[in-house]
Motif scaffolding. Structure first.
Motif, PDB file in Angstrom:
ATOM      1  N   ASN A 224       0.840  -1.202   0.000  1.00 39.14           N
ATOM      2  CA  ASN A 224       0.000   0.000   0.000  1.00 39.14           C
ATOM      3  C   ASN A 224       0.872   1.247   0.000  1.00 39.14           C
ATOM      4  N   VAL A 225       0.379   2.312  -0.635  1.00 43.03           N
ATOM      5  CA  VAL A 225       1.111   3.576  -0.711  1.00 43.03           C
ATOM      6  C   VAL A 225       0.417   4.614   0.166  1.00 43.03           C
ATOM      7  N   ILE A 226       1.212   5.325   0.956  1.00 39.48           N
ATOM      8  CA  ILE A 226       0.688   6.448   1.739  1.00 39.48           C
ATOM      9  C   ILE A 226       1.516   7.680   1.392  1.00 39.48           C
ATOM     10  N   TYR A 227       0.832   8.676   0.847  1.00 37.12           N
ATOM     11  CA  TYR A 227       1.470   9.963   0.587  1.00 37.12           C
ATOM     12  C   TYR A 227       1.227  10.851   1.809  1.00 37.12           C
ATOM     13  N   PRO A 228       2.169  11.709   2.163  1.00 39.90           N
ATOM     14  CA  PRO A 228       1.957  12.611   3.301  1.00 39.90           C
ATOM     15  C   PRO A 228       0.715  13.489   3.157  1.00 39.90           C
ATOM     16  N   VAL A 229       0.317  13.780   1.916  1.00 39.34           N
ATOM     17  CA  VAL A 229      -0.869  14.598   1.649  1.00 39.34           C
ATOM     18  C   VAL A 229      -2.123  13.949   2.246  1.00 39.34           C
TER      19      VAL A 229
ATOM     20  N   CYS B  49       5.468   3.984  11.412  1.00 35.21           N
ATOM     21  CA  CYS B  49       5.283   2.598  10.958  1.00 35.21           C
ATOM     22  C   CYS B  49       6.217   1.650  11.699  1.00 35.21           C
ATOM     23  N   SER B  50       7.461   2.076  11.905  1.00 35.68           N
ATOM     24  CA  SER B  50       8.393   1.208  12.639  1.00 35.68           C
ATOM     25  C   SER B  50       7.955   1.073  14.094  1.00 35.68           C
ATOM     26  N   TYR B  51       7.407   2.130  14.682  1.00 41.35           N
ATOM     27  CA  TYR B  51       6.882   2.083  16.050  1.00 41.35           C
ATOM     28  C   TYR B  51       5.709   1.104  16.133  1.00 41.35           C
ATOM     29  N   LEU B  52       4.873   1.085  15.081  1.00 45.70           N
ATOM     30  CA  LEU B  52       3.726   0.175  15.033  1.00 45.70           C
ATOM     31  C   LEU B  52       4.103  -1.221  14.541  1.00 45.70           C
ATOM     32  N   LYS B  53       5.395  -1.428  14.281  1.00 47.63           N
ATOM     33  CA  LYS B  53       5.938  -2.708  13.796  1.00 47.63           C
ATOM     34  C   LYS B  53       5.281  -3.147  12.480  1.00 47.63           C
ATOM     35  N   ILE B  54       5.192  -2.192  11.556  1.00 51.61           N
ATOM     36  CA  ILE B  54       4.663  -2.457  10.220  1.00 51.61           C
ATOM     37  C   ILE B  54       5.796  -2.255   9.225  1.00 51.61           C
ATOM     38  N   PRO B  55       6.077  -3.255   8.385  1.00 51.68           N
ATOM     39  CA  PRO B  55       7.132  -3.099   7.378  1.00 51.68           C
ATOM     40  C   PRO B  55       6.810  -1.943   6.428  1.00 51.68           C
ATOM     41  N   PHE B  56       7.840  -1.120   6.129  1.00 54.71           N
ATOM     42  CA  PHE B  56       7.633   0.037   5.269  1.00 54.71           C
ATOM     43  C   PHE B  56       8.866   0.287   4.428  1.00 54.71           C
ATOM     44  N   ALA B  57       8.675   1.062   3.375  1.00 49.19           N
ATOM     45  CA  ALA B  57       9.778   1.503   2.513  1.00 49.19           C
ATOM     46  C   ALA B  57       9.494   2.934   2.095  1.00 49.19           C
ATOM     47  N   ILE B  58      10.452   3.813   2.331  1.00 45.38           N
ATOM     48  CA  ILE B  58      10.296   5.222   1.963  1.00 45.38           C
ATOM     49  C   ILE B  58      10.848   5.429   0.560  1.00 45.38           C
ATOM     50  N   GLU B  59      10.058   6.068  -0.286  1.00 47.26           N
ATOM     51  CA  GLU B  59      10.471   6.375  -1.657  1.00 47.26           C
ATOM     52  C   GLU B  59      10.485   7.898  -1.811  1.00 47.26           C
ATOM     53  N   LEU B  60      11.649   8.495  -1.615  1.00 47.78           N
ATOM     54  CA  LEU B  60      11.769   9.955  -1.658  1.00 47.78           C
ATOM     55  C   LEU B  60      11.727  10.520  -3.071  1.00 47.78           C
ATOM     56  N   ASP B  61      12.030   9.701  -4.069  1.00 46.54           N
ATOM     57  CA  ASP B  61      12.085  10.187  -5.451  1.00 46.54           C
ATOM     58  C   ASP B  61      10.711  10.229  -6.121  1.00 46.54           C
ATOM     59  N   LYS B  62       9.686   9.709  -5.474  1.00 47.44           N
ATOM     60  CA  LYS B  62       8.349   9.682  -6.066  1.00 47.44           C
ATOM     61  C   LYS B  62       7.575  10.940  -5.682  1.00 47.44           C
TER      62      LYS B  62
ATOM     63  N   SER C 287       0.694  12.617  -7.519  1.00 52.23           N
ATOM     64  CA  SER C 287       0.238  12.931  -8.874  1.00 52.23           C
ATOM     65  C   SER C 287      -0.526  14.256  -8.979  1.00 52.23           C
ATOM     66  N   ARG C 288      -1.271  14.637  -7.939  1.00 44.46           N
ATOM     67  CA  ARG C 288      -2.032  15.895  -8.007  1.00 44.46           C
ATOM     68  C   ARG C 288      -1.149  17.110  -7.742  1.00 44.46           C
ATOM     69  N   ASP C 289      -0.033  16.895  -7.045  1.00 46.42           N
ATOM     70  CA  ASP C 289       0.881  17.999  -6.747  1.00 46.42           C
ATOM     71  C   ASP C 289       2.300  17.464  -6.878  1.00 46.42           C
ATOM     72  N   PHE C 290       2.897  17.626  -8.047  1.00 50.76           N
ATOM     73  CA  PHE C 290       4.202  17.023  -8.309  1.00 50.76           C
ATOM     74  C   PHE C 290       5.322  17.653  -7.487  1.00 50.76           C
ATOM     75  N   MET C 291       5.064  18.801  -6.838  1.00 45.22           N
ATOM     76  CA  MET C 291       6.078  19.410  -5.971  1.00 45.22           C
ATOM     77  C   MET C 291       6.141  18.692  -4.623  1.00 45.22           C
ATOM     78  N   GLN C 292       5.092  17.939  -4.301  1.00 47.60           N
ATOM     79  CA  GLN C 292       5.035  17.175  -3.057  1.00 47.60           C
ATOM     80  C   GLN C 292       5.817  15.882  -3.275  1.00 47.60           C
ATOM     81  N   ARG C 293       7.054  15.833  -2.782  1.00 49.20           N
ATOM     82  CA  ARG C 293       7.931  14.692  -3.036  1.00 49.20           C
ATOM     83  C   ARG C 293       7.866  13.673  -1.905  1.00 49.20           C
ATOM     84  N   GLY C 294       7.982  12.410  -2.273  1.00 51.76           N
ATOM     85  CA  GLY C 294       8.090  11.331  -1.312  1.00 51.76           C
ATOM     86  C   GLY C 294       6.781  10.634  -1.015  1.00 51.76           C
TER      87      GLY C 294
END
Length: 137
Positions: free
Chosen positions: A12-17, A49-62, A65-72
């Protein structure tokens, strides 16, 4: 021996937005404004996510789509391949977003930033605006 690399493309993907209280629903917020937090970062979401013990991967280069200036963005694994939940308390992406939005204001990076600001504003008196008291006619 070969190390198995997880296929994060199916995670699953979670954007900060999604959990940003400064954004509107049309701008991409997916949780209620009262439950959302102010300007979350990918690093903070990853720490939660690490505190909740859920595996995650951060993708800073992505970018969002609605705001391309919002990175990660953050990819999270809620269910393993056998269908079992990684964290039994969190069964859906929505629950995870609400839980992360709840934890971010308590994040150690945010509490450190706020402490000096509170002490400096307490010592300085109320600020006056540079405008005079005269009314225009």
């Amino acid at each position: 021996m070969q190390i198995e690399v997880p296929n994060i493309k199916k995670w699953n993907v979670i954007y900060p937005v999604y959990i940003n209280s400064k954004k509107t629903v049309t701008e991409g917020r997916r949780v209620g404004a009262t439950k959302a937090c102010e300007n979350p970062t990918c690093i903070e979401i990853g720490d939660c996510c690490s505190y909740l013990k859920i595996p995650f991967a951060i993708e800073l280069d992505k970018a969002y789509s609605r705001d391309f200036m919002q990175r990660g963005r953050v990819r999270v694994l809620l269910k393993r391949e056998d269908g079992s939940l990684c964290n039994t308390d969190i069964g859906s992406k929505k629950q995870l977003m609400l839980r992360v939005a709840e934890l971010i204001p308590k994040h150690h990076g945010r509490t450190k930033k706020q402490e000096p600001a509170n002490t400096s504003t307490a010592t300085v008196g109320p600020s006056k605006s540079g405008k005079g008291g005269k009314k225009k006619r």
